[in-house]
Design a protein around this motif. Structure first.
Motif, PDB file in Angstrom:
ATOM      1  N   GLN A  27     -48.123 -57.065  13.741  1.00 11.76           N
ATOM      2  CA  GLN A  27     -48.778 -57.527  14.959  1.00 11.76           C
ATOM      3  C   GLN A  27     -47.811 -57.861  16.068  1.00 11.76           C
ATOM      4  O   GLN A  27     -48.224 -58.157  17.168  1.00 11.76           O
ATOM      5  CB  GLN A  27     -49.656 -58.760  14.662  1.00 11.76           C
ATOM      6  N   THR A  70     -54.569 -61.842  15.986  1.00 14.11           N
ATOM      7  CA  THR A  70     -54.963 -60.443  16.070  1.00 14.11           C
ATOM      8  C   THR A  70     -53.857 -59.552  15.529  1.00 14.11           C
ATOM      9  O   THR A  70     -52.707 -59.643  15.945  1.00 14.11           O
ATOM     10  CB  THR A  70     -55.245 -60.060  17.532  1.00 14.11           C
ATOM     11  N   THR A  72     -52.588 -55.900  15.312  1.00 11.78           N
ATOM     12  CA  THR A  72     -52.772 -54.616  15.983  1.00 11.78           C
ATOM     13  C   THR A  72     -52.346 -53.475  15.071  1.00 11.78           C
ATOM     14  O   THR A  72     -51.345 -53.558  14.381  1.00 11.78           O
ATOM     15  CB  THR A  72     -51.947 -54.573  17.277  1.00 11.78           C
ATOM     16  N   ILE A  87     -44.949 -50.175  16.328  1.00 10.02           N
ATOM     17  CA  ILE A  87     -45.661 -50.987  17.312  1.00 10.02           C
ATOM     18  C   ILE A  87     -44.624 -51.642  18.215  1.00 10.02           C
ATOM     19  O   ILE A  87     -43.726 -52.335  17.740  1.00 10.02           O
ATOM     20  CB  ILE A  87     -46.524 -52.069  16.643  1.00 10.02           C
ATOM     21  N   SER A  89     -44.055 -54.231  21.547  1.00 15.55           N
ATOM     22  CA  SER A  89     -44.779 -55.344  22.154  1.00 15.55           C
ATOM     23  C   SER A  89     -44.084 -55.856  23.401  1.00 15.55           C
ATOM     24  O   SER A  89     -42.871 -55.747  23.561  1.00 15.55           O
ATOM     25  CB  SER A  89     -44.909 -56.507  21.161  1.00 15.55           C
ATOM     26  N   GLY A 153     -58.463 -56.510  19.845  1.00 15.01           N
ATOM     27  CA  GLY A 153     -58.916 -55.589  18.820  1.00 15.01           C
ATOM     28  C   GLY A 153     -60.276 -54.976  19.075  1.00 15.01           C
ATOM     29  O   GLY A 153     -60.768 -54.210  18.240  1.00 15.01           O
ATOM     30  N   ASP A 179     -49.557 -55.203  22.657  1.00 17.07           N
ATOM     31  CA  ASP A 179     -49.063 -54.372  21.560  1.00 17.07           C
ATOM     32  C   ASP A 179     -49.416 -52.918  21.813  1.00 17.07           C
ATOM     33  O   ASP A 179     -50.550 -52.601  22.190  1.00 17.07           O
ATOM     34  CB  ASP A 179     -49.693 -54.801  20.227  1.00 17.07           C
ATOM     35  N   TYR A 189     -59.562 -47.258  14.487  1.00 15.33           N
ATOM     36  CA  TYR A 189     -60.304 -47.726  15.662  1.00 15.33           C
ATOM     37  C   TYR A 189     -61.308 -46.727  16.224  1.00 15.33           C
ATOM     38  O   TYR A 189     -62.025 -47.056  17.157  1.00 15.33           O
ATOM     39  CB  TYR A 189     -59.319 -48.112  16.766  1.00 15.33           C
ATOM     40  N   ASN A 199     -53.258 -52.759  22.848  1.00 16.22           N
ATOM     41  CA  ASN A 199     -54.087 -53.926  22.563  1.00 16.22           C
ATOM     42  C   ASN A 199     -53.564 -55.123  23.348  1.00 16.22           C
ATOM     43  O   ASN A 199     -52.408 -55.519  23.204  1.00 16.22           O
ATOM     44  CB  ASN A 199     -54.074 -54.229  21.061  1.00 16.22           C
ATOM     45  N   VAL A 201     -53.696 -58.928  23.718  1.00 11.73           N
ATOM     46  CA  VAL A 201     -54.038 -60.081  22.891  1.00 11.73           C
ATOM     47  C   VAL A 201     -54.065 -61.325  23.776  1.00 11.73           C
ATOM     48  O   VAL A 201     -53.071 -61.656  24.423  1.00 11.73           O
ATOM     49  CB  VAL A 201     -53.028 -60.256  21.739  1.00 11.73           C
TER      50      VAL A 201
END
Length: 962
Positions: A27, A70, A72, A87, A89, A153, A179, A189, A199, A201
């Motif tokens: 995440q 959350t 991701t 991922i 961020s 999400g 993310d 998804y 995403n 957050v």
């Protein structure tokens, strides 16, 4: 998907990030390591009483228990699972320190994984599709429609019937983290996640009040902008409930004329006048000191018929109708001159550089713990934005005037027109106001849901369920658009029996309102004639989306290697559009011709995801999703991946996914839009103006994609704070939903593909040369591959100087696009990587260095793209060139330079701890005032996607938190 974890676990994850283990957390990424917290410098006397502190601690603990983290890229609610999917961020602190504007999209789009995104800067000519002004993210240059945008999400209500999301609709002052999943994620998804997921957050447990106010301006004294935002949150009922509210308002002055020196270079591509088949010369030439010669502010005669053919060519008309003779320079084509009077048209300054914009956002959230295992919440958001563009002057390259036209006779004399039956005039009609687009858009979203944790199989399980309704209303209007029938009537001028100049049509229909128009000169058109031929077509469009979903994440059993995590869930989505356009605005206009789009579909989905530890340091992750579309039927998507960590310092990861994207409402049901553009006609070597009409295609099938990602993460123990990742990616899309645009259509026809020839015909109105019809369809494939490189290093300055304060954080990202091939299935392909006009640059990079202390921070940013080609379809050569091929024409110079920008950001915390926190900030973008990438095009001579058009800009403001 969200999962509830104690705040302590979150802090442990954050500590791991700060120590260099960032890439092991699904995440978050190393980017969060740049977060710094000022030291608490409050004197003892200012500390709250023990009773108050105890109460606040209890409330904070309650808030912490309510917080849902959350995750991701996965529906598995376990932050300790090592994600095989890369991922990247952006932390909240990075957003505050480095955002170049008051829009978070501008910062996200600087990440190298994004290429070719739509922005307010480059959407000025989206005259008819309703997307002007939208900030839409584009991962891997695969198109915004293939990049899924989420908030916590969950899907966000699209801002247009194309399905794209305007990032402006997100409550930016509450964003805790952004993310970016760079790999196919349809199994997790659903549709639209072919290129990946972004995403946003939110900090859903924020407590306090924060206010921001800022303003900016360019180095040229234009482009002023103002922005103010407020956000607050508080708990109630002993911490069981929580309220969040936020709002912001922003204004951007428009820049409606180009006043930058870089826009007067006169770079153009013209047909080589010395080219003869087989002589080895390039078919096209890229030249400087060139400009348009077939249109002038007061009109220019391009051709005449009857009498001595073309004897009047080159006569142009100036102030008050003055008669002049155009100097065509060293050589010219039918539309471009090199040297001579090439700069007289001056159309390159009469277009917009920046839209005028106004936006307002409101967001609210209420949550309440109704039971230890259940938190219910409700969210509401309202967003309103308006973007006004100067879309350039009127453009008519072939106005036909009879030889007896009284304005023409008065200007040239009867003797000059003896036996002349007609003349063709090109004009940009300086007397007429410029075309102006005004897109007003409102987006509403209402969400109701619940989430929580409970015990299942003797282990912690997490659940969530929600329903969401969103609706988007757009009012799209184009001002000062010509009505083609009225133009024809007003142009056909004659003298009546009293010797007055009137419209010929008024002789038989005196009440038709027609007022004759004088095209010959500036300052000569009557207000009545301008008012007669111009109007403001408009369209109202409504888009609705209903989404509901349920998710469960649990640990049903364990193996000798550890817990087996499983997530299951389902989603239902319903999308529909409707609209209204007055009948008189649906056809007959030089641009626009609005028609309302009506359409509807629904989709039902169910998924299963699991993470299984196989051995020490080795784990497996897999997901499968079944999707049933009302329009195109059932499809299955899947994803498998794994991680292997042989030693603590190195993690290897790999994923393989099979993704889909179903056609959206616009692609299926578009009732018809039109846009005026120009093409190079390979049959004649001339430039033709084109009206392109695009409609939907109800027979489209879902496109399918296969994505492979293989990489490694290095977090060496002997260099604390260092993290490096390298990932290779490859995506291949089959049955891709795309459409050919005018230049490609005319090239295909010339190459012998007769299917495309049927889409081309002369413009029946005569205001453009050609009318081209196009619709999207499933063509063969789209393929891209490249390498992502990501590195960060964070260390306290005391490592170098024992008593020094503060911390350094260095962060570098780069993406190397190795391939980007669009294969139309027509016998040829072009790798457009490094193609500035239509593909991703070969390299996109961004580096930042931040020095931060408890009192201030300084950040330097270097970013840019590598040099490339104007178009990879061209073959560059200067001699012994190959034979002409419409798909791969030859040219003498195809190169364009890269671009490098340097930005600076600074923050300073004012010493006002007794009343809260106050921070001043200053951002200077494009510190060196570097000019944009220059392209050989008419009008705006710069790249609008990767370049900074405004030059050096400044933005400063204050943040307060209480």
């Amino acid at each position: 998907m969200t999962a509830r974890l104690p705040l302590k676990s979150y802090f442990l994850s954050f500590a791991a990030l700060s120590s260099g283990a960032a890439f092991l957390m699904p995440q978050q990424s190393y980017a969060a390591a740049t977060v710094t917290k000022p030291a608490d410098t409050k004197p003892a006397s200012s500390q709250p009483s023990k009773t108050a502190a105890s109460h606040k601690k209890t409330q904070n603990q309650t808030e912490s228990n309510r917080e849902v983290i959350t995750v991701t890229g996965s529906h598995i609610a376990n932050s300790h699972i090592k994600s095989p999917t890369p991922i990247s961020s952006l932390s909240q602190q990075e957003i505050l320190n480095q955002a170049p504007s008051n829009n978070i999209a501008d910062l996200v789009n600087q990440m190298p994984q994004f290429a070719g995104s739509q922005t307010p800067q480059n959407s000025a000519y989206s005259l008819s599709d309703g997307t002007a002004g939208i900030n839409a993210l584009n991962l891997r240059n695969l198109g915004p429609v293939r990049s899924l945008v989420l908030m916590d999400g969950r899907r966000i209500t699209p801002s247009a019937i194309t399905g794209i999301v305007d990032i402006n609709t997100i409550p930016q002052q509450l964003v805790k983290r952004v993310d970016v999943v760079t790999g196919g994620a349809s199994a997790q998804y659903g549709s639209d996640a072919v290129a990946g997921v972004t995403n946003f957050v939110l900090d859903k447990t924020y407590t306090g009040l924060k206010v921001t106010a800022d303003s900016g301006i360019s180095d040229y004294g234009d482009g002023e902008n103002e922005h103010a935002a407020i956000a607050g949150g508080f708990g109630f009922a002993h911490g069981k409930g929580h309220v969040l509210l936020s709002g912001d308002i922003a204004h951007q002055d428009g820049i409606f004329h180009v006043s930058r020196d870089w826009n007067v270079n006169g770079n153009r591509i013209v047909a080589n006048p010395d080219y003869v088949a087989g002589n080895g010369q390039p078919y096209y030439l890229r030249v400087g000191d060139a400009g348009t010669n077939n249109v002038m502010p007061g009109g220019i005669i391009n051709a005449s018929t009857g009498g001595v053919a073309n004897s009047l060519r080159g006569i142009y008309f100036g102030p008050g109708g003055s008669v002049n003779h155009y100097n065509y320079g060293s050589f010219s084509t039918s539309s471009v001159s090199v040297g001579g009077d090439q700069n007289l048209a001056n159309n390159n300054k009469n277009i917009g550089l920046e839209p005028q914009s106004d936006r307002k956002n409101l967001f609210g959230r209420l949550s309440y713990d109704v039971a230890p295992w259940m938190t219910l919440y409700a969210e509401g958001a309202y967003n309103e934005s308006e973007y006004v563009y100067n879309s350039g002057p009127q453009y008519l390259s072939s106005v036909s005037l009879k030889g007896t036209n009284p304005y023409l006779v008065d200007a040239l004399g009867a003797d000059a027109l003896q036996n002349v039956s007609s003349v063709t005039v090109g004009t940009t009609a300086l007397d007429m106001p410029y075309r102006r687009t005004d897109n007003l858009r409102s987006v509403q979203r209402y969400t109701f849901g619940g989430e929580g944790n409970f015990e299942m199989f003797g282990k912690r399980a997490s659940w969530s369920a929600y329903g969401q309704y969103g609706v988007t209303h757009t009012h799209e209007q184009i001002y000062n658009v010509m009505n083609t029938a009225k133009i024809a009537n007003a142009t056909d001028a004659v003298r009546n029996s009293a010797g007055q100049i009137v419209c010929r049509s008024s002789l038989t229909d005196p009440g038709n309102g027609c007022s004759p128009i004088d095209w010959l000169g500036t300052g000569v058109m009557s207000p009545a004639s301008i008012g007669y031929v111009l109007d403001a077509p408009w369209r109202n469009q409504r888009f609705q989306e209903i989404v509901s979903g349920v998710n469960l994440s649990t640990i049903p059993f364990a193996t000798w290697a550890g817990d087996v995590n499983v997530a299951v869930g389902g989603e239902y989505r319903d999308e529909r559009s409707s609209g209204y356009v007055p009948t008189e605005y649906q056809s007959g206009w030089s641009v626009g011709n609005y028609r309302p789009t009506f359409g509807h579909y629904n989709v039902k989905e169910a998924y299963l995801e699991t993470a299984i530890p196989l051995a020490k340091g080795l784990s497996f992750n897999g997901a499968v999703r079944g999707t049933d579309y009302s329009t195109s039927g059932y499809v299955t998507t899947w994803k498998i991946g794994g991680t292997w960590q042989p030693i603590k310092d190195v993690l290897f990861r790999a994923t393989q996914s099979h993704d889909i994207r179903a056609p959206n409402i616009n692609e299926l049901y578009n009732a018809g839009t039109s846009q005026t553009t120009s093409v190079l006609n390979p049959a004649t070597g001339l430039t033709n103006t084109v009206l392109a009409n695009t409609t939907g295609n109800a027979k489209l099938r879902p496109e399918t994609a296969n994505t492979t990602v293989v990489g490694a993460v290095i977090t060496p123990r002997y260099v604390s704070g260092l993290a490096v990742s390298v990932d290779w990616f490859h995506t291949k899309i089959k049955n891709a939903i795309e459409q050919f645009y005018p230049q490609s259509i005319i090239n295909e026809c010339y190459s012998g593909y007769t299917t495309f020839c049927s889409a081309i015909r002369p413009d029946p109105t005569g205001t453009r040369d050609l009318l081209i019809s196009a619709s999207p369809f499933n063509f063969a494939k789209l393929e891209t591959s490249g390498i992502d490189i990501d590195a960060s290093y964070s260390f306290p300055l005391r490592r170098l100087l024992r008593d020094a304060d503060g911390k350094f954080t260095i962060h570098g990202q780069a993406t190397n696009y190795l391939k980007y091939v669009s294969d139309s299935g027509m016998g040829y392909t072009v790798d457009t990587s490094g193609d500035i006009s239509s593909g991703p640059p070969r390299w996109i990079y961004r580096f930042s260095a931040t020095y931060s202390t408890s009192r201030y921070s300084l950040t330097a940013i270097a970013r840019g793209i590598s040099a490339g080609n104007y178009s990879n379809s061209y073959i560059q050569c200067s001699g012994t060139c190959p034979a002409y091929n419409a798909n791969y024409p030859t040219i003498n110079n195809n190169r364009v330079t890269g671009i490098f920008y340097f930005d600076m950001n600074a923050t300073y915390n004012l010493p006002v701890e007794k009343i809260g926190k106050m921070q001043l900030f200053l951002t200077v973008t494009n510190l060196a005032n570097t000019s944009p990438i220059l392209l050989p095009e008419g009008g705006l001579e710069a790249d609008e996607t990767y370049s900074n058009l405004l030059g050096r800009t400044y933005r400063g403001g204050i943040r307060m938190e209480f």
